[in-house]
Design a protein around this motif. Structure first.
Motif, PDB file in Angstrom:
ATOM      1  N   PRO A 184      46.511  33.761 113.329  1.00  0.00           N
ATOM      2  CA  PRO A 184      47.330  33.514 112.070  1.00  0.00           C
ATOM      3  C   PRO A 184      46.348  33.809 110.852  1.00  0.00           C
ATOM      4  O   PRO A 184      47.281  34.617 109.890  1.00  0.00           O
ATOM      5  CB  PRO A 184      47.658  32.054 112.136  1.00  0.00           C
ATOM      6  N   SER A 185      45.123  34.151 111.070  1.00  0.00           N
ATOM      7  CA  SER A 185      44.587  34.399 109.537  1.00  0.00           C
ATOM      8  C   SER A 185      44.359  36.126 109.580  1.00  0.00           C
ATOM      9  O   SER A 185      43.934  36.527 108.422  1.00  0.00           O
ATOM     10  CB  SER A 185      43.197  33.775 109.703  1.00  0.00           C
ATOM     11  N   TYR A 186      44.801  36.783 110.500  1.00  0.00           N
ATOM     12  CA  TYR A 186      44.635  38.186 110.572  1.00  0.00           C
ATOM     13  C   TYR A 186      46.201  38.683 109.692  1.00  0.00           C
ATOM     14  O   TYR A 186      46.864  39.288 110.870  1.00  0.00           O
ATOM     15  CB  TYR A 186      44.596  38.697 111.618  1.00  0.00           C
ATOM     16  N   LYS A 187      46.277  38.368 108.752  1.00  0.00           N
ATOM     17  CA  LYS A 187      47.550  38.871 108.147  1.00  0.00           C
ATOM     18  C   LYS A 187      47.700  40.221 108.024  1.00  0.00           C
ATOM     19  O   LYS A 187      46.689  40.889 107.542  1.00  0.00           O
ATOM     20  CB  LYS A 187      47.980  37.865 106.810  1.00  0.00           C
ATOM     21  N   ALA A 188      48.849  40.960 107.887  1.00  0.00           N
ATOM     22  CA  ALA A 188      49.024  42.427 107.853  1.00  0.00           C
ATOM     23  C   ALA A 188      50.437  42.663 107.381  1.00  0.00           C
ATOM     24  O   ALA A 188      51.348  41.725 107.464  1.00  0.00           O
ATOM     25  CB  ALA A 188      48.519  43.085 108.876  1.00  0.00           C
ATOM     26  N   THR A 189      50.642  43.670 106.880  1.00  0.00           N
ATOM     27  CA  THR A 189      52.209  44.406 106.682  1.00  0.00           C
ATOM     28  C   THR A 189      52.523  44.835 107.996  1.00  0.00           C
ATOM     29  O   THR A 189      51.731  45.549 108.746  1.00  0.00           O
ATOM     30  CB  THR A 189      52.337  45.271 105.596  1.00  0.00           C
ATOM     31  N   PHE A 190      53.995  44.974 108.368  1.00  0.00           N
ATOM     32  CA  PHE A 190      54.457  45.582 109.579  1.00  0.00           C
ATOM     33  C   PHE A 190      55.457  46.481 109.408  1.00  0.00           C
ATOM     34  O   PHE A 190      56.534  46.346 108.551  1.00  0.00           O
ATOM     35  CB  PHE A 190      54.872  44.493 110.610  1.00  0.00           C
ATOM     36  N   ASP A 191      55.465  47.852 109.849  1.00  0.00           N
ATOM     37  CA  ASP A 191      56.646  48.615 109.800  1.00  0.00           C
ATOM     38  C   ASP A 191      56.973  48.888 111.249  1.00  0.00           C
ATOM     39  O   ASP A 191      56.210  49.131 112.177  1.00  0.00           O
ATOM     40  CB  ASP A 191      56.122  50.060 109.623  1.00  0.00           C
ATOM     41  N   LEU A 192      58.072  48.336 111.630  1.00  0.00           N
ATOM     42  CA  LEU A 192      58.777  48.297 112.897  1.00  0.00           C
ATOM     43  C   LEU A 192      60.030  49.383 113.048  1.00  0.00           C
ATOM     44  O   LEU A 192      60.764  49.297 112.181  1.00  0.00           O
ATOM     45  CB  LEU A 192      59.215  46.958 113.271  1.00  0.00           C
ATOM     46  N   SER A 193      59.817  50.060 114.084  1.00  0.00           N
ATOM     47  CA  SER A 193      60.995  50.796 114.389  1.00  0.00           C
ATOM     48  C   SER A 193      61.315  50.597 115.895  1.00  0.00           C
ATOM     49  O   SER A 193      60.589  50.397 116.815  1.00  0.00           O
ATOM     50  CB  SER A 193      60.991  52.547 114.006  1.00  0.00           C
ATOM     51  N   ALA A 194      62.791  50.989 116.391  1.00  0.00           N
ATOM     52  CA  ALA A 194      63.068  50.848 117.814  1.00  0.00           C
ATOM     53  C   ALA A 194      64.180  51.897 118.013  1.00  0.00           C
ATOM     54  O   ALA A 194      64.942  52.159 117.175  1.00  0.00           O
ATOM     55  CB  ALA A 194      63.726  49.307 117.778  1.00  0.00           C
ATOM     56  N   ILE A 195      63.885  52.280 119.321  1.00  0.00           N
ATOM     57  CA  ILE A 195      64.772  53.187 119.763  1.00  0.00           C
ATOM     58  C   ILE A 195      65.835  52.560 120.724  1.00  0.00           C
ATOM     59  O   ILE A 195      65.254  51.920 121.831  1.00  0.00           O
ATOM     60  CB  ILE A 195      64.308  54.401 120.424  1.00  0.00           C
ATOM     61  N   VAL A 196      67.042  52.318 120.343  1.00  0.00           N
ATOM     62  CA  VAL A 196      68.173  51.356 121.388  1.00  0.00           C
ATOM     63  C   VAL A 196      69.185  52.301 121.392  1.00  0.00           C
ATOM     64  O   VAL A 196      69.625  53.235 120.723  1.00  0.00           O
ATOM     65  CB  VAL A 196      68.224  50.291 120.239  1.00  0.00           C
ATOM     66  N   PRO A 197      70.211  51.704 122.262  1.00  0.00           N
ATOM     67  CA  PRO A 197      71.424  52.184 122.549  1.00  0.00           C
ATOM     68  C   PRO A 197      72.396  52.304 121.118  1.00  0.00           C
ATOM     69  O   PRO A 197      72.364  51.542 120.449  1.00  0.00           O
ATOM     70  CB  PRO A 197      72.061  51.474 123.478  1.00  0.00           C
ATOM     71  N   ALA A 198      72.969  53.195 120.824  1.00  0.00           N
ATOM     72  CA  ALA A 198      73.667  53.574 119.691  1.00  0.00           C
ATOM     73  C   ALA A 198      74.681  52.552 119.380  1.00  0.00           C
ATOM     74  O   ALA A 198      75.239  52.433 118.135  1.00  0.00           O
ATOM     75  CB  ALA A 198      74.188  55.090 119.503  1.00  0.00           C
ATOM     76  N   ASN A 199      75.212  51.937 120.423  1.00  0.00           N
ATOM     77  CA  ASN A 199      76.314  50.956 120.183  1.00  0.00           C
ATOM     78  C   ASN A 199      75.863  49.490 120.062  1.00  0.00           C
ATOM     79  O   ASN A 199      76.720  48.496 119.840  1.00  0.00           O
ATOM     80  CB  ASN A 199      77.132  51.047 121.497  1.00  0.00           C
TER      81      ASN A 199
END
Length: 892
Positions: A184-199
């Protein structure tokens, strides 16, 4: 929609407040210092992350995923390797690149499965400085709710089986999803991207910043950057979802995301979220800092949790988020509201300000529980929700009075200890301690202290003492002294009222402090000293506050009359009255406030069951409850009658208790009727459900007959039981089920159109009194036909009625059962199964089982063993005293 609190009554009021929010310090863009030595850690403290860039490509069919992670970090001392957390991840490649550019350093990886870490070794020294750690890896998608996991469910529109993905990272499971500094003390910011089915819809903490169409029917969804936060708060979900949204009064978009076809079942939760969020803005004095707050409905269930407070993307199991008129009980309607309030409170207490380490997890859970009850009572005063605090207190004391208890602030060092920290001490004792302190210092000072705490520690980490400092800084006295005692000393204080003497218009109380214990062998010896905040009322006089700081004190108060020590029931202690004082309270019981009536009954029943006084003392108070008590108080009281009935063995004494319960409550049920009435109060619907449950357990002929009739109607009308009482009638019918009834329930499970309804039928199979049917339920659970979460529920249901049978089955089929339960939760699962056992032989079985586990994993089993020993020791006395009380009552 229910009207918003007065602070947010109009849009113009919102505009006026917009300039009043404090300016929060912007979180640091990069790690400034290594983790302080005072904070526990599994990692070597040589580096610290500031930002993650993660891309995940899940394969829901094969239950695997591919991942790429770029971690911006600061290295503080020269090292030959970097160590992060990773559990079940396979690293294909890794390299380290200096932030200022230059040649990349190829890294080799060594996994330590026991420590759940990945060590990245470099052939050349890694100098202090800023770097980017690039990792390509893969992992598995589980079928239990930890890490990235899949839930199968019937499509609400077609009935065909479908699958959705979710994440659950608290406490130590972000490391199953991404190599990370998963503390918990190792806080950071996150950029998340995901490749998923288009529907399909992809969901995370932040709104989608952009979507890109890819070949093969796929798309890449990239989410906006999160605020600085702990890794366990990251969320990802993917499925055939729909979203219903609303603008809250503070301008934040709130949404409920649910399986497609859910329709207006999400509206109740959506509207509740829209009023809850701005109320907390105002209360904490810090506006919710994200642009949206979603609550994602997960079909299925967990044995161990109902919802998770991921920042901006709460996840809640469908049963306590979507209001389905066909299945949602009145208690579940209240749960939808209060659970969502709990998770929303976490957006401040836990997400914005996070405990430094799991020792202080109560800072998250105790405060969220307290805040949820507070806001629920605010928006729904008609529910009498303050009575819920008494139930919470009792739940905590049931664990806290055993030798195996632990302090609220507890020492946690292993993954197993992290998983087991989420118990009634953390939640309910934490909540009770907070409620007691707020009442002692005053609501205004308490809120001012919390606002100061939030502003000062936003985006940071704290320990408990930081909070007490903020509260005292707002003008409170003695808070640190009291809080330290109640959060660091395990156990339940007990106040003995030795005598109450009235003379010359004043009452003199002789008080002695003790400790309440469910274990007679531990009642001797030295006892801790708690500074006890007392609120004492004498007769009709206003209550008087007194801080008891000595073992023995004499307190003199104005007025004469019955003495109630824990007036308002916010003190976390038991009160053992001398016989004359308790008699006066019993005689004037009807004049007490409902909260004091309920608290006094629960306290004295617990004291009686523990052997501090005869069972008659508690039963006399229980019997004194007014017949015209409010619906909420009546429902709670009926549940206590059901509990006392459950103490007795089959036979004439239990039959007499059942007859007494029928005489006491059947008239109230007749007044309400078996069927809900249009427009009736939710509390009346809930009372009806509780009365049916209590009378059904007690064998009331009319109720049992009606339950059988309603169950048999399912054979020709699958909707015969639909409505808010469906769960209640099923439980009564299942308890008395014949073979034909059991077969009918199983058939209905196969025809169920939704996962909640299916699990409702499947879990009811296990509640049959008939052992042969219970055995068939257990066999069905491991047959592969039900999904894993349904199957584990079925075993737990059998355990609630036949604990010895369920335990022996689990041990005999351990490999098959363990596939249904997440590894870290297995000891708690076993403990839950045997919670109703009174068989002396079970103690040896539990001891043998505990010996097969590491010490840190065995704790729940050892606790269950200790509780069983207490039940075995006290149950004969309880039964004998109840028999005597029933005989005496019959002669009146």
């Amino acid at each position: 929609m229910r009207s918003l609190p007065r602070t947010f009554a109009t849009i113009s009021a919102i505009a006026a407040l917009a300039t009043a929010w404090p300016t929060l310090a912007a979180p640091a863009a990069s790690a400034a210092a290594p983790l302080d030595q005072s904070i526990p850690s599994d990692l070597p403290r040589t580096a610290r992350p500031s930002h993650y860039q993660i891309e995940v490509t899940p394969n829901a069919t094969d239950l695997t995923f591919a991942g790429k992670a770029r971690i911006d970090l600061q290295v503080f001392t020269q090292a030959s390797s970097l160590t992060v957390h990773g559990n079940g991840l396979k690293v294909a490649s890794a390299q380290l690149i200096a932030a200022k550019g230059g040649k990349s350093l190829p890294l080799t990886v060594a996994a330590d499965d026991a420590a759940q870490t990945l060590r990245f070794d470099s052939a050349s020294p890694i100098a202090p400085g800023a770097y980017r750690l690039d990792i390509t890896y893969s992992g598995t998608i589980g079928t239990q709710p930890s890490g990235l996991f899949a839930l199968n469910y019937p499509d609400k529109r077609t009935g065909k089986d479908t699958r959705a993905l979710f994440t659950q990272f608290e406490a130590p499971d972000a490391r199953r999803f991404v190599p990370s500094f998963d503390e918990p003390s190792y806080k950071a910011t996150f950029d998340l991207s995901a490749i998923v089915p288009a529907n399909l819809m992809a969901v995370s903490n932040m709104p989608a910043a952009r979507e890109e169409k890819l070949s093969g029917g796929l798309k890449r969804v990239t989410f906006a950057t999160t605020p600085r936060m702990s890794s366990y708060l990251l969320f990802f979900g993917m499925g055939d979802f729909e979203r219903t949204v609303k603008k809250a009064a503070d301008g934040v978009e709130v949404g409920i995301i649910a399986p497609a076809g859910s329709g207006d079942k999400a509206n109740y939760a959506r509207d509740g979220l829209a009023e809850i969020l701005p109320w907390f803005d105002d209360y904490f004095g810090v506006k919710f800092p994200l642009p949206k707050l979603d609550n994602i409905a997960a079909p299925g269930s967990s044995q161990f949790f109902g919802a998770m407070e991921n920042w901006g993307a709460i996840m809640t199991f469908e049963r306590i988020l979507l209001l389905d008129p066909a299945t949602t009980s009145p208690a579940e309607i209240q749960d939808i509201y209060s659970t969502q309030a709990h998770e929303t409170a976490h957006q401040w207490f836990g997400d914005l300000v996070t405990m430094a380490w799991w020792d202080d997890i109560w800072l998250n859970e105790g405060f969220a529980s307290w805040a949820a009850d507070k806001i629920t009572a605010h928006f729904h005063p008609e529910w009498d929700f303050q009575l819920n605090g008494v139930d919470g207190r009792e739940g905590a004391m049931a664990q806290d009075a055993l030798p195996t208890t632990h302090p609220v602030v507890q020492k946690i060092r292993t993954v197993s200890e992290m998983e087991q920290a989420f118990d009634s001490i953390t939640y309910e004792k934490g909540q009770a301690t907070i409620a007691m302190l707020e009442d002692y210092v005053g609501a205004d000072i308490w809120r001012a202290g919390l606002r100061s705490y939030m502003t000062k520690h936003a985006y940071g980490n704290t320990v408990s003492s930081d909070l007490w400092t903020a509260i005292e800084g707002a003008g409170a006295k003695d808070v640190n002294r009291i809080a330290q005692a109640f959060t660091t000393i395990p156990g339940v204080p007990m106040l003995r009222v030795q005598s109450a003497t009235c003379k010359a218009g004043q009452t003199s109380l002789a008080l002695t402090q003790d400790a309440f214990s469910l274990d007679p062998q531990s009642r001797g010896g030295a006892k801790p000293l708690w500074p006890m905040p007392l609120l004492i009322s004498v007769g009709d006089a206003a209550p008087t506050r007194h801080l008891m700081a000595q073992k023995t004190e004499t307190v003199t108060l104005a007025g004469c009359g019955p003495v109630l020590v824990n007036s308002g029931q916010l003190g976390y202690y038991r009160t053992l009255y001398d016989a004359p004082s308790l008699t006066k309270l019993t005689q004037t019981f009807g004049s007490l406030k409902p909260i004091d009536q309920y608290g006094l009954v629960r306290d004295n029943l617990s004291l009686s069951m523990a052997g501090y006084q005869d069972m008659a003392a508690g039963m006399n108070l229980l019997s004194a409850m007014p017949a015209n008590a409010s619906a909420t108080l009546a429902a709670d009281t009926a549940a206590l009658w059901q509990m006392t009935y459950g103490l007795l063995e089959k036979g004439p004494v239990r039959d007499r208790m059942g007859a007494l319960i029928s005489r006491t409550w059947s008239t109230r049920l007749q007044q309400l009727g078996f069927e809900p009435k249009a427009g009736e109060a939710l509390t009346d619907t809930k009372l009806r459900a509780q009365l049916i449950a209590t009378l059904g357990v007690a064998g009331d002929t009319a109720v049992v007959t009606e339950a059988r009739r309603k169950l048999q109607a399912l054979a020709t009308n699958p909707a015969a039981l639909d409505g808010p009482l469906k769960r209640t009638w099923l439980d009564v019918a299942a308890r008395n089920a014949t073979r034909a009834d059991w077969d009918l329930l199983r058939q209905q499970a196969g025809k169920a159109s939704g996962v909640v309804e299916r699990q409702l039928y499947l879990s009811s199979l296990g509640r049959a009194d008939d052992q042969a049917l219970a055995k068939e339920t257990l066999a069905l659970a491991i047959s592969g036909t039900p999904d894993a979460t349904s199957a584990s529920q079925m075993i737990a249901s059998v355990g609630s009625v036949h604990p010895e049978l369920a335990f022996d089955f689990v041990r005999a089929n351990q490999a098959a059962v363990y596939k249904l339960v997440e590894r870290a939760g297995r000891p708690r699962f076993i403990a839950r199964i045997v919670a109703a056992s009174t068989d002396p032989k079970m103690e040896g079985k539990l001891k043998t089982f505990a010996a097969t586990l590491p010490a840190d994993e065995a704790k729940p089993v050892v606790q269950a063993q200790t509780a069983l020993r207490q039940r075995v020791a006290t149950r004969p006395t309880q039964r004998a005293q109840l028999a005597a009380w029933l005989a005496k009552s019959a002669r009146r």
